[in-house]
Design a protein around this motif. Structure first.
Motif, PDB file in Angstrom:
ATOM      1  N   THR A   1     -40.400  36.374 187.643  1.00 33.34           N
ATOM      2  CA  THR A   1     -39.814  36.039 186.394  1.00 33.34           C
ATOM      3  C   THR A   1     -40.726  35.540 185.131  1.00 33.34           C
ATOM      4  N   PHE A   2     -41.500  35.582 184.103  1.00 28.87           N
ATOM      5  CA  PHE A   2     -41.864  34.793 183.307  1.00 28.87           C
ATOM      6  C   PHE A   2     -41.671  34.934 182.207  1.00 28.87           C
ATOM      7  N   THR A   3     -41.141  33.349 181.361  1.00 32.29           N
ATOM      8  CA  THR A   3     -40.314  33.608 180.587  1.00 32.29           C
ATOM      9  C   THR A   3     -41.405  33.442 179.340  1.00 32.29           C
ATOM     10  N   LEU A   4     -40.945  33.749 178.205  1.00 32.32           N
ATOM     11  CA  LEU A   4     -42.838  34.309 177.426  1.00 32.32           C
ATOM     12  C   LEU A   4     -42.197  33.878 176.342  1.00 32.32           C
ATOM     13  N   ARG A   5     -43.464  33.081 175.802  1.00 36.12           N
ATOM     14  CA  ARG A   5     -42.484  33.003 174.481  1.00 36.12           C
ATOM     15  C   ARG A   5     -43.765  33.207 172.873  1.00 36.12           C
ATOM     16  N   LEU A   6     -43.400  34.318 171.692  1.00 33.45           N
ATOM     17  CA  LEU A   6     -44.643  34.401 170.967  1.00 33.45           C
ATOM     18  C   LEU A   6     -45.052  33.057 170.092  1.00 33.45           C
TER      19      LEU A   6
END
Lengths: 351, 276
Positions: B24-29
């Motif tokens: 699981t990759f947590t991404l933030r713009l």
């Protein structure tokens, strides 16, 4: 000189028009490549343009939807970034036959206004085009009267019909008027000349031997009733899934996308290229699951897409009767032969 | 013109290994304006760019509630996912979206909610499970049935444990093939259905998993009395462009990318190319 809506041009005027168009910017036009083989190409020498041809191997859609096109430039991390690449350079597309004009109109709809979101690359290239249409005569593969495309003018800015030793030019848009203005010394066409140009439509119909054995309005229902037809299986036994039919089709617009890295491996382009629903991996996803694994599924998909689904959505079949797929098929599969076999089955089972 | 093919830049905030092949990759713009504008609902997906490797579609696997970042749970299976799995915190990727439709939420309030997930099919269900549980009082009951091939293949193990203990929620697990230390149910996920006793006339099932699992579970649910409108699934196709142009994700006359990916069983049955 102000161009008339219908002007008579001598052949020398048409060459002069090509010369001017070529000087102004890029020019795409049919060029003779083999004994009876023509190609729409970006021409350096307007003198190489073929004014008369039956059909090109690749359709003119490549002007606004190139077979391969970079649409993004990116930098890899660290310092990642991406910019859109959109070409808006004006160009002239010369010598487009009525069936291919109809195909461009269909692509305008599919890539443009069909869904809420437009394809920015297609729309920009399309908007940059000045299109000169050209009247033609059919060969044994053409069936434009069946699909109602043989009198298409929409999409062209200027349309030329050979009359006598010259051409009758119909000015259809401002762009067309601008292309003609001050370049060529046309004169007003006489009523006889207009009549001769108008007679082409009837001549084309008379000369066309290939046809679809159904009205377009009944086609979708006829095919729908033969979803399980053996014809799909029989056609699949001959088909190689080579994808030639879709590559040469003026209305096909499926594409695939891949990233290409520059030699530095730090930046690159995202590119799209023509894809084909006939390729075995078109509907392949991770798993692996292939949602159209059987060749017969893919064959049926092609006919259903053109003559059932898009016909219902667009109101016309996504086929313009150009005959390219039949002429180019490596297995000798005829588009109308398959269609007519299914139509005959449908009528028989309904009887 | 707003170019729909242009990705927004995002940075990997967190990497959590789920199983031997899923992470699981947590991404933030990166851009705060884009972050604010990025509103999504459970069921929607994004196109993830790993620049140089390419772009691929992934469902968003976290609830949007109270977060300005989002999770993508990804199985390492091809080129894009292979390179992504080599990336760590601080890695930069591109995001287009959110795309597609979403699971019904307001419409299913008051009903018994049944989730049936198989393998990585739990990824798209997770945000819906989280949102439903957050408003637990609005629903008659919440049940999660989840199965994987082996205990090693179970994703979100911490959360599964939490769901099993959580008040007001039933969570049952199963594996196709047991391993040492597994004391739970053995069998396909459909084998858990007989343990569910809810009023199916007021229930809705959210199903996601491999095509073969969806096929059998949908048959079982129909047998239990679930109507075609009360079975909701999310379909996987190769959504390349995400905007209904490239045609890779077509089923019959539908695009999974714009008409879906969420469909009811009734909608699926109406699709010419849907195989029951």
């Amino acid at each position: 000189m102000t161009a008339r809506r219908r002007a008579m041009l001598g052949e020398a005027d048409v060459w002069a028009l090509l010369e001017r168009a070529g000087k102004r910017g890029p020019l795409m036009a049919p060029v003779k490549r083999g004994r009876n083989s023509f190609a729409f190409e970006w021409v350096e020498d307007p003198g190489a343009v073929a004014l008369r041809y039956v059909r090109t191997v690749l359709p003119p859609k490549r002007a606004m939807f190139p077979e391969r096109e970079a649409f993004l430039r990116f930098r890899r991390p660290p310092g990642a970034g991406a910019e859109a690449v959109v070409s808006e350079e004006p160009y002239v597309l010369f010598g487009v036959h009525p069936c291919d004009l109809a195909a461009i109109n269909q692509l305008d709809w599919a890539m443009g206004r069909r869904h809420e979101v437009v394809d920015p690359n297609y729309v920009a290239r399309r908007g940059a085009a000045t299109i000169v249409g050209m009247e033609c005569l059919p060969d044994e593969y053409c069936f434009c009267p069946s699909v109602g495309t043989c009198d298409t003018r929409e999409g062209a800015d200027l349309f030329l019909t050979p009359v006598g030793s010259g051409y009758l030019a119909e000015v259809l848009t401002g762009k067309g008027r601008e292309l003609l203005d001050g370049r060529v010394s046309g004169r007003e066409a006489s009523s006889e000349e207009v009549g001769e140009a108008e007679a082409w439509s009837e001549t084309k119909r008379r000369m066309t031997s290939c046809q679809v054995d159904a009205e377009m309005g009944e086609l979708a229902d006829l095919l729908d009733s033969r979803y399980e037809s053996q014809v799909w299986e029989e056609t699949a036994l001959r088909c190689y899934s080579c994808g030639t039919c879709t590559i040469v089709c003026p209305t096909c617009f499926c594409y695939d996308v891949e990233d290409r890295l520059d030699l530095t491996l730090m930046s690159g382009t995202r590119e799209r290229e023509y894809d084909s629903c006939q390729y075995p991996d078109f509907a392949l996803v991770a798993g692996p699951h292939n949602f159209r694994e059987e060749r017969s599924d893919r064959v049926r998909h092609r006919w259903f897409r053109k003559f059932v689904r898009l016909l219902r959505e667009y109101g016309k079949p996504f086929c313009v009767g150009c005959g390219r797929c039949t002429q180019s098929c490596t297995a000798g599969i005829g588009l109308t032969s398959v269609l007519n076999a299914v139509i005959a089955e449908a009528r028989e089972s309904a009887a | 013109m707003n170019n729909p093919y242009l990705p927004k830049l995002a940075t990997i905030q967190k990497v959590k290994v789920e199983t031997y092949d899923t992470t699981t990759f947590t991404l933030r713009l990166d851009d705060s304006g884009e972050r604010k504008a990025f509103e999504y609902r459970p069921g929607q997906f994004v196109e993830l760019s790993v620049f140089g490797a390419g772009e691929a579609p992934f469902c968003i696997s976290s609830s949007a509630h109270g977060r300005d970042d989002f999770d993508l749970s990804v199985r390492k299976v091809g080129r894009v996912t292979g390179v992504l799995h080599e990336m760590g915190e601080g890695g930069q990727v591109g995001i287009r979206g959110p795309l597609g439709n979403c699971f019904p939420f307001e419409e299913v309030k008051g009903k018994h909610i049944l989730f049936v997930g198989g393998g990585i099919g739990l990824f798209p269900l997770r945000p819906q499970i989280q949102d439903v549980y957050r408003e637990r009082a609005q629903f008659a009951s919440v049940t999660v049935l989840y199965g994987a091939r082996t205990p090693e293949d179970l994703v979100y193990q911490d959360e599964l444990e939490q769901w099993q203990q959580q008040e007001g929620m039933t969570c049952l697990l199963t594996v196709d093939t047991a391993a040492d230390g597994w004391s739970g149910n053995v069998g396909v996920v459909g084998s858990l259905l007989p343990k569910v006793s809810i009023d199916v006339s007021n229930a809705v099932a959210f199903v996601c998993g491999p095509p073969i699992m969806i096929r059998f579970v949908v048959q079982d649910l129909s047998g239990m009395g679930f109507g075609d409108d009360a079975i909701i699934t999310t379909l996987e196709r190769h959504m390349r462009c995400g905007i209904g142009k490239c045609n890779h994700c077509m089923i019959g006359d539908k695009w999974v990318c714009k008409d879906g990916p969420v469909f009811s069983y009734r909608e699926m049955r109406a699709m010419a190319e849907f195989e029951e």
